[in-house]
Scaffold this active site. Structure first.
Site, PDB file in Angstrom:
ATOM      1  N   CYS A   1      16.564 -40.249   1.649  1.00 41.01           N
ATOM      2  CA  CYS A   1      17.004 -41.645   1.529  1.00 41.01           C
ATOM      3  C   CYS A   1      15.949 -42.537   0.887  1.00 41.01           C
ATOM      4  O   CYS A   1      16.221 -43.694   0.588  1.00 41.01           O
ATOM      5  CB  CYS A   1      17.423 -42.187   2.892  1.00 41.01           C
ATOM      6  SG  CYS A   1      16.040 -42.311   4.039  1.00 41.01           S
TER       7      CYS A   1
ATOM      8  N   LYS B   1       4.482   3.456  17.387  1.00 39.83           N
ATOM      9  CA  LYS B   1       3.250   3.615  16.617  1.00 39.83           C
ATOM     10  C   LYS B   1       2.416   2.362  16.833  1.00 39.83           C
ATOM     11  O   LYS B   1       2.765   1.283  16.370  1.00 39.83           O
ATOM     12  CB  LYS B   1       3.586   3.796  15.143  1.00 39.83           C
ATOM     13  CG  LYS B   1       2.373   4.140  14.306  1.00 39.83           C
ATOM     14  CD  LYS B   1       2.832   4.611  12.938  1.00 39.83           C
ATOM     15  CE  LYS B   1       1.706   4.945  11.998  1.00 39.83           C
ATOM     16  NZ  LYS B   1       0.491   4.187  12.097  1.00 39.83           N
TER      17      LYS B   1
ATOM     18  N   TYR C   1       0.838  -1.187   0.000  1.00 43.42           N
ATOM     19  CA  TYR C   1       0.000   0.000   0.000  1.00 43.42           C
ATOM     20  C   TYR C   1       0.878   1.244   0.000  1.00 43.42           C
ATOM     21  O   TYR C   1       0.686   2.157  -0.799  1.00 43.42           O
ATOM     22  CB  TYR C   1      -0.936  -0.001   1.215  1.00 43.42           C
ATOM     23  CG  TYR C   1      -1.887   1.170   1.201  1.00 43.42           C
ATOM     24  CD1 TYR C   1      -3.106   1.079   0.547  1.00 43.42           C
ATOM     25  CD2 TYR C   1      -1.533   2.379   1.791  1.00 43.42           C
ATOM     26  CE1 TYR C   1      -3.967   2.158   0.490  1.00 43.42           C
ATOM     27  CE2 TYR C   1      -2.384   3.472   1.735  1.00 43.42           C
ATOM     28  CZ  TYR C   1      -3.603   3.356   1.084  1.00 43.42           C
ATOM     29  OH  TYR C   1      -4.441   4.433   1.018  1.00 43.42           O
TER      30      TYR C   1
ATOM     31  N   LYS D   1       8.208   4.426   9.986  1.00 51.97           N
ATOM     32  CA  LYS D   1       7.676   3.070   9.927  1.00 51.97           C
ATOM     33  C   LYS D   1       8.810   2.049   9.919  1.00 51.97           C
ATOM     34  O   LYS D   1       9.856   2.266   9.327  1.00 51.97           O
ATOM     35  CB  LYS D   1       6.836   2.877   8.652  1.00 51.97           C
ATOM     36  CG  LYS D   1       5.597   3.749   8.599  1.00 51.97           C
ATOM     37  CD  LYS D   1       4.410   3.121   9.292  1.00 51.97           C
ATOM     38  CE  LYS D   1       3.717   2.069   8.466  1.00 51.97           C
ATOM     39  NZ  LYS D   1       2.675   2.549   7.582  1.00 51.97           N
TER      40      LYS D   1
ATOM     41  N   CYS E   1      10.884 -40.445   2.737  1.00 51.92           N
ATOM     42  CA  CYS E   1      11.918 -39.453   2.997  1.00 51.92           C
ATOM     43  C   CYS E   1      12.510 -39.005   1.662  1.00 51.92           C
ATOM     44  O   CYS E   1      12.955 -39.838   0.876  1.00 51.92           O
ATOM     45  CB  CYS E   1      13.004 -40.049   3.882  1.00 51.92           C
ATOM     46  SG  CYS E   1      14.450 -38.971   3.999  1.00 51.92           S
TER      47      CYS E   1
ATOM     48  N   LEU F   1      -0.901  10.525   9.709  1.00 51.17           N
ATOM     49  CA  LEU F   1       0.490  10.944   9.891  1.00 51.17           C
ATOM     50  C   LEU F   1       1.240  10.680   8.597  1.00 51.17           C
ATOM     51  O   LEU F   1       0.946   9.709   7.905  1.00 51.17           O
ATOM     52  CB  LEU F   1       1.160  10.107  10.990  1.00 51.17           C
ATOM     53  CG  LEU F   1       0.897  10.457  12.447  1.00 51.17           C
ATOM     54  CD1 LEU F   1       1.497   9.393  13.342  1.00 51.17           C
ATOM     55  CD2 LEU F   1       1.493  11.812  12.775  1.00 51.17           C
TER      56      LEU F   1
END
Ligand code: IVH
Length: 688
Positions: free
Chosen positions: A425, A125, A46, A328, A422, A93
């Protein structure tokens, strides 16, 4: 390009199109975030779009428009709640993201008001919902959300249910006053609440902020009442002293904050005065590094000119004050594409699914992989290969995939099927009842060997310098190193046979293995062995209680459980380790190689000390438990309770109405905790 040229530039069609696109994008996501409390993109995305639009509008004034999101404050107003005008507009702000931008803000401020100084009140903040509370004749009378800045929603009834909110101001209040702040949840409360919602099949909130917004904007306030919301005050709206002669009780922002606290308002943690630009920068760094230890989600710090006359003189732009700015933190979350899911074998054989991501910047680091935890989590989050996913990275922890953006899923995306073999192996993997992890149980699985040796030499283990991942892998895959003990038999001659290994490097390896042999401590060795559930803190406890590995190996489950913080699960895992024949052989061989640390004087008895071990602590103000009880808790955790504030103090725990000790401690830069912070520290002691 100079100013003249810049002014004569005209926007191209592409610029125009881009500006319109950005505007639509911002309006849409603003609505998702502020009004629907359900964001789809990260704050960073944003912000990036917002800044791009600001830059375009600055470059081409013709592209500016009064309804541009760059001139608006944020949310709109939901029509179901009653609305009301703010007496004074609630601004947003402006943000800065770097030292340079902070300094540019300061310069702008001083250009606008040359007599302004660099004294700022700084506080975190808070990532909550902005709110204004009205008090008439000292009585709480209304609460209003920020809304679009001019008109807010009336949430008085909901706010009345917030327990810690002062319903009456004590002596010395104006006839009319508006107190502004943020309503939000403590992180812990939020998690507990979400857990409850999950169990009861209710709505799961994406984060504490959205939960707070959703809880306060309720028509049914019994829902609000059931949620542990809090209000943190950081400023004022309109104030009317009534009597012209009445002198204001504050002349600076710092004094205002003290007054708000005296009235019983909680204020953002760690707020303090910074007197120079350097102090502000140090403050930012300090709060950033301590972010995870705070009980609230924060997303930056806010700097406000301390001088209230300067605040008045500087005033506001259309969107934000000129006397304050938010710095920020780098975003902790981002959206990217999940390219693939691979499976890693850990040193205990656990198969961990790993998200292979389209590289994305998060919090200043390039993230290409993130954990998906286990089979259940993949299913729960319904994450599929090809999805756009939210990725979160907090502090030093491993990045994780939080969820998928379902709106953007391709129709042919299929659910992920977890492998039952796995990947290293090829042996069948097992999923133990009651556990979410699949495991490879093949003790000679090369991936497991590699991981356990990597762990052994890592910082968490013996911290053997220079033996990085790449060399560990070479040594394991060549078959030369099958257990940690094999490392200590390596010679320079042997090492020289490896490609890219020179005499210098080989000499360094052997030397650092020698150092490790001599300097390993018992605690480090216990840690290095990678016993399940035994981390650094437990290793410390064990190293304090036993003289060497032999003594530890003889301890039975009951005895182990007598030790602080060791429960049945940890105790049986330690026993299981020593009962395993291959582990016994490993220990014998380590002993033969001289890797056999014994308990050190300073470790013995350390188990009685916790996170507070040897720390000086002082309590001030009123706590929710008797002070004597708090002191006993601190002492039990190894702390020394002292009588006054001095430089030697490690922690000041401040309750309600803390008084001058708090100011003194702040002035000395001593760590100040509130009651929850103190409890968290005690708990941390127990958890580790
Ligand atoms: S001071 C004079 N201090 O962040 C400006 N605001 O993104 C008044 N916020 O609108 C704000 N924590 O709602 C201030 N410690 C803090 C804050 C804070 C969160 C909110 C506030 C503001 C928004 C801007």
């Amino acid at each position: 390009m100079d100013r003249m040229q810049q002014q004569t530039l005209l926007a191209t069609t592409a610029d125009r199109r881009r500006a319109a696109e950005l505007r639509d994008f911002l309006v849409y996501h603003n609505h998702r975030y502020h009004t629907l409390d359900s964001p789809e993109i990260s704050d960073a995305e944003y912000d990036a779009a917002f800044r791009e639009l600001v830059a375009l509008e600055e470059r081409f004034p013709e592209l500016r428009s009064p309804d541009s999101p760059t001139r608006r404050v944020g949310g709109e107003v939901l029509d179901k709640l009653e609305t009301r005008l703010h007496r004074r507009r609630m601004y947003s702000l402006d943000n800065v993201f770097s030292i340079e931008e902070w300094e540019a803000f300061l310069k702008r401020m001083k250009n606008a008001l040359p007599e302004a100084d660099s004294v700022f009140w700084c506080d975190p903040k808070m990532d909550g919902l902005a709110l204004e509370l009205g008090y008439e004749e000292g009585e709480f009378s209304f609460a209003l959300t920020r809304g679009n800045g001019s008109v807010g929603e009336v949430v008085t009834a909901a706010m009345r249910t917030v327990r810690d909110l002062p319903k009456r101001l004590s002596a010395g209040f104006p006839r009319y006053i508006e107190i502004r702040g943020e309503v939000l949840f403590r992180r812990q409360d939020f998690e507990r609440m979400n857990e409850k919602q999950r169990n009861e099949g209710g709505k799961i909130f994406a984060n504490a902020r959205n939960a707070a917004a959703g809880s306060i904007r309720q028509l049914n306030t019994s829902i609000t009442a059931a949620r542990p919301l809090r209000f943190l005050a950081y400023g004022l709206g309109a104030v009317d002293w009534g009597d012209e002669a009445a002198a204001p009780l504050w002349t600076s922002h710092a004094e205002l904050m003290a007054r708000l606290q005296a009235w019983g308002f909680e204020t953002p943690p760690r707020g303090r005065l910074c007197r120079t630009s350097e102090e502000v920068i140090a403050y930012y760094n300090e709060v950033l590094t301590r972010r995870e230890t705070l009980s609230y989600d924060i997303d930056g710090v806010v700097m406000k000119a301390n001088d209230l006359e300067a605040q008045e003189a500087l005033g506001h732009t259309a969107r934000a004050p000129r006397f304050a700015v938010a710095w920020k933190f780098p975003a902790q979350q981002a959206v990217t594409r999940l390219l693939d899911i691979t499976v890693q074998v850990g040193r205990t054989g656990v198969l961990t699914p790993v998200a292979e991501l389209e590289p994305v910047q998060i919090g200043g680091a390039l993230v290409t992989r993130a954990t998906l935890h286990n089979e259940d989590e993949i299913r729960k989050r319904d994450v599929r290969i090809g999805d756009k996913v939210f990725v979160r990275r907090a502090g030093d922890v491993i990045p994780e995939v939080v969820s998928a953006a379902l709106d953007e899923r391709s129709p042919d995306a299929t659910p992920y099927v977890f492998p039952h073999h796995c990947p290293s192996c090829g042996m069948p993997a097992h999923r133990i009842e009651g556990e979410s992890a699949w495991r490879c149980v093949n003790l000679s699985c090369p991936a497991m060997l590699r991981q356990s040796i990597t762990h052994f030499v890592s910082k968490a283990g013996l911290d053997i310098e220079g033996l990085g991942q790449r060399w560990t892998e070479m040594l394991v895959s060549s078959g030369r190193v099958r257990t940690p003990a094999d490392l200590f038999t390596l010679t320079v001659q042997e090492l020289l046979k490896y490609e890219r290994m020179g005499a210098r490097l080989a000499g360094k390896f052997v030397a650092s293995l020698d150092t490790a042999r001599r300097e390993a401590t018992l605690q480090r060795l216990i840690c290095a062995l990678g016993i399940r559930h035994v981390g650094e803190q437990t290793a410390k406890t064990l190293a304090a209680a036993y003289v060497d590995m032999d003594a530890l190996g003889k301890a039975d489950i009951e005895e182990l459980q007598q030790l602080p913080d060791i429960g049945p699960e940890v105790a049986s895992s330690i026993r299981a380790f020593f009962e395993d024949e291959s582990n016994r052989i490993l220990l014998r061989r380590l002993h033969e190689q001289g890797v056999w640390p014994v308990q050190r004087q300073e470790d013995a008895g350390a188990s009685k000390k916790g996170a507070l071990g040897g720390k000086k602590i002082l309590f001030t103000g009123t706590l929710s438990i008797p002070r004597s009880k708090a002191q006993t808790l601190a002492e039990d955790a190894g702390a020394e309770v002292v009588g006054g504030v001095s430089r030697k103090l490690d922690f000041l725990v401040a309750g309600e109405a803390p008084g001058s000790k708090l100011d003194k401690a702040r002035a000395l830069g001593i760590d100040v905790l509130d009651e929850d912070g103190f409890m968290a520290l005690l708990r941390q002691d127990q958890d580790s």
